[in-house]
Write an enzyme that holds these catalytic residues in place. Sequence first.
Site, PDB file in Angstrom:
ATOM      1  N   GLY A 121       0.834  -1.203   0.000  1.00  0.00           N
ATOM      2  CA  GLY A 121       0.000   0.000   0.000  1.00  0.00           C
ATOM      3  C   GLY A 121       0.865   1.248   0.000  1.00  0.00           C
ATOM      4  O   GLY A 121       1.837   1.326   0.749  1.00  0.00           O
ATOM      5  N   ARG A 174       1.033  -5.174  -5.249  1.00  0.00           N
ATOM      6  CA  ARG A 174       1.227  -6.359  -4.403  1.00  0.00           C
ATOM      7  C   ARG A 174       1.381  -7.506  -5.404  1.00  0.00           C
ATOM      8  O   ARG A 174       0.397  -7.995  -5.944  1.00  0.00           O
ATOM      9  CB  ARG A 174       0.026  -6.586  -3.494  1.00  0.00           C
ATOM     10  N   ASP A 194      -0.230   2.105   8.276  1.00  0.00           N
ATOM     11  CA  ASP A 194      -0.754   1.290   9.381  1.00  0.00           C
ATOM     12  C   ASP A 194       0.039   1.387  10.690  1.00  0.00           C
ATOM     13  O   ASP A 194      -0.482   1.081  11.749  1.00  0.00           O
ATOM     14  CB  ASP A 194      -0.803  -0.190   8.968  1.00  0.00           C
ATOM     15  N   ASP A 208       2.258  -0.608  11.688  1.00  0.00           N
ATOM     16  CA  ASP A 208       2.167  -1.951  12.271  1.00  0.00           C
ATOM     17  C   ASP A 208       3.497  -2.706  12.307  1.00  0.00           C
ATOM     18  O   ASP A 208       3.514  -3.918  12.509  1.00  0.00           O
ATOM     19  CB  ASP A 208       1.118  -2.785  11.512  1.00  0.00           C
ATOM     20  N   ARG A 266      -5.410  -2.333   8.919  1.00  0.00           N
ATOM     21  CA  ARG A 266      -5.327  -3.806   8.850  1.00  0.00           C
ATOM     22  C   ARG A 266      -5.560  -4.394  10.245  1.00  0.00           C
ATOM     23  O   ARG A 266      -6.574  -4.079  10.841  1.00  0.00           O
ATOM     24  CB  ARG A 266      -3.969  -4.218   8.289  1.00  0.00           C
ATOM     25  N   ASP A 320       5.269  -4.648   6.026  1.00  0.00           N
ATOM     26  CA  ASP A 320       5.605  -6.009   6.399  1.00  0.00           C
ATOM     27  C   ASP A 320       5.853  -6.935   5.195  1.00  0.00           C
ATOM     28  O   ASP A 320       6.883  -7.617   5.115  1.00  0.00           O
ATOM     29  CB  ASP A 320       4.379  -6.500   7.193  1.00  0.00           C
ATOM     30  N   THR A 343       4.268   2.679   5.513  1.00  0.00           N
ATOM     31  CA  THR A 343       2.881   2.190   5.552  1.00  0.00           C
ATOM     32  C   THR A 343       2.087   3.079   6.495  1.00  0.00           C
ATOM     33  O   THR A 343       2.605   3.476   7.541  1.00  0.00           O
ATOM     34  CB  THR A 343       2.784   0.724   6.034  1.00  0.00           C
TER      35      THR A 343
END
Length: 319
Positions: free
Chosen positions: A11, A72, A127, A129, A171, A103, A125
């Site tokens: 993303g 992706r 996110d 994360d 996510r 990731d 990202t």
Amino acid sequence: MRKIGVLTSGGDAPGMNAAIRAVVRYGIYNSINVLGINNGYRGLVDGDSLEMNLSSVADIIHRGGTFLGSARSEEFQKEEGFKQALRNIKYLGIDGLITIGGDGTFKGALELSKAGVPVIGIPGTIDNDLAYTQYTLGFFTALSTVLESVEKIRDTSSSHSRTNVIEVMGRNCGDIALYAGLAGGAEMVIIPEVEYNMDEICDKIMQGRARGKKHSIIILAEGAGDAKSLSELIESKTGITTRYSVLGYTQRGGTPSAFDRLIGSQMGAKAVELLKNGIKNRVLGVKGNEIFDMDMEEALKIEKKFDETTYELTKILSI
Ligand code: F6P
């Protein structure tokens, strides 16, 4: 190190362009050629690349998205696609690769590094994360985008004395919801890291109402549920009209914040510096005001810790 490749994958995130610009300009400053790989790992499989010069990255530092494109790639994850990517890396004369993404991007980078390609990862990202770094590129811009919407929705929520559920991305990580909840003064945040209790949520809405609160803003992380069913349930339990908004891809675009441009630029330059010095298979991260690097494989093993302090503070302040 004569030629470095740079790609963005997964993303997209605001600030990626600042990082690409820094890689290109810092590389050229150090007499290293830079090759931009189009559309992430798919571009490596297809051998789709472009030679970069100083002006290829002019006028992009303030732009959202990634001008190299992102994807992706399923092909890259298959044996034949991966081998093709390795052949292209050799054919294009790439001595080191800088991968910007999350990731999944780093997992791909790790495989390449195990196959002998010197790689450096830049965390990009929205996110937030990735456990090893305090912040990822794009997170704070996404947060500001969410806050703009929260403020707008709060206006109408107050006017109509409603409850509004706002679903945000992330996510399986609740950071966007949690930080937006704290910074936006939401009445509640619902995140995947904490199990939620419907009765508690509805009681809180009713208590706020009894105290004269006109609106209730609930920020829901996409990994914790879906806004439509949650708002229907809240409305049926509280009797208060409840609307929902899914912010979606607005969170991925837009002008990168000052912070994302700064860390993008710093990380881009540092990634080149590491490769130039023969240091490889590292990821970059942010801790306090510092950009640091660590072993890629070790970084990927770290599990994200839940930020309980911020969660508790958000709860206390949202009374
Ligand atoms: O990882 C960034 C992210 O925007 C997530 O928050 C979201 O779940 C996902 O990407 C959406 O993926 P796609 O762009 O493939 O729809």
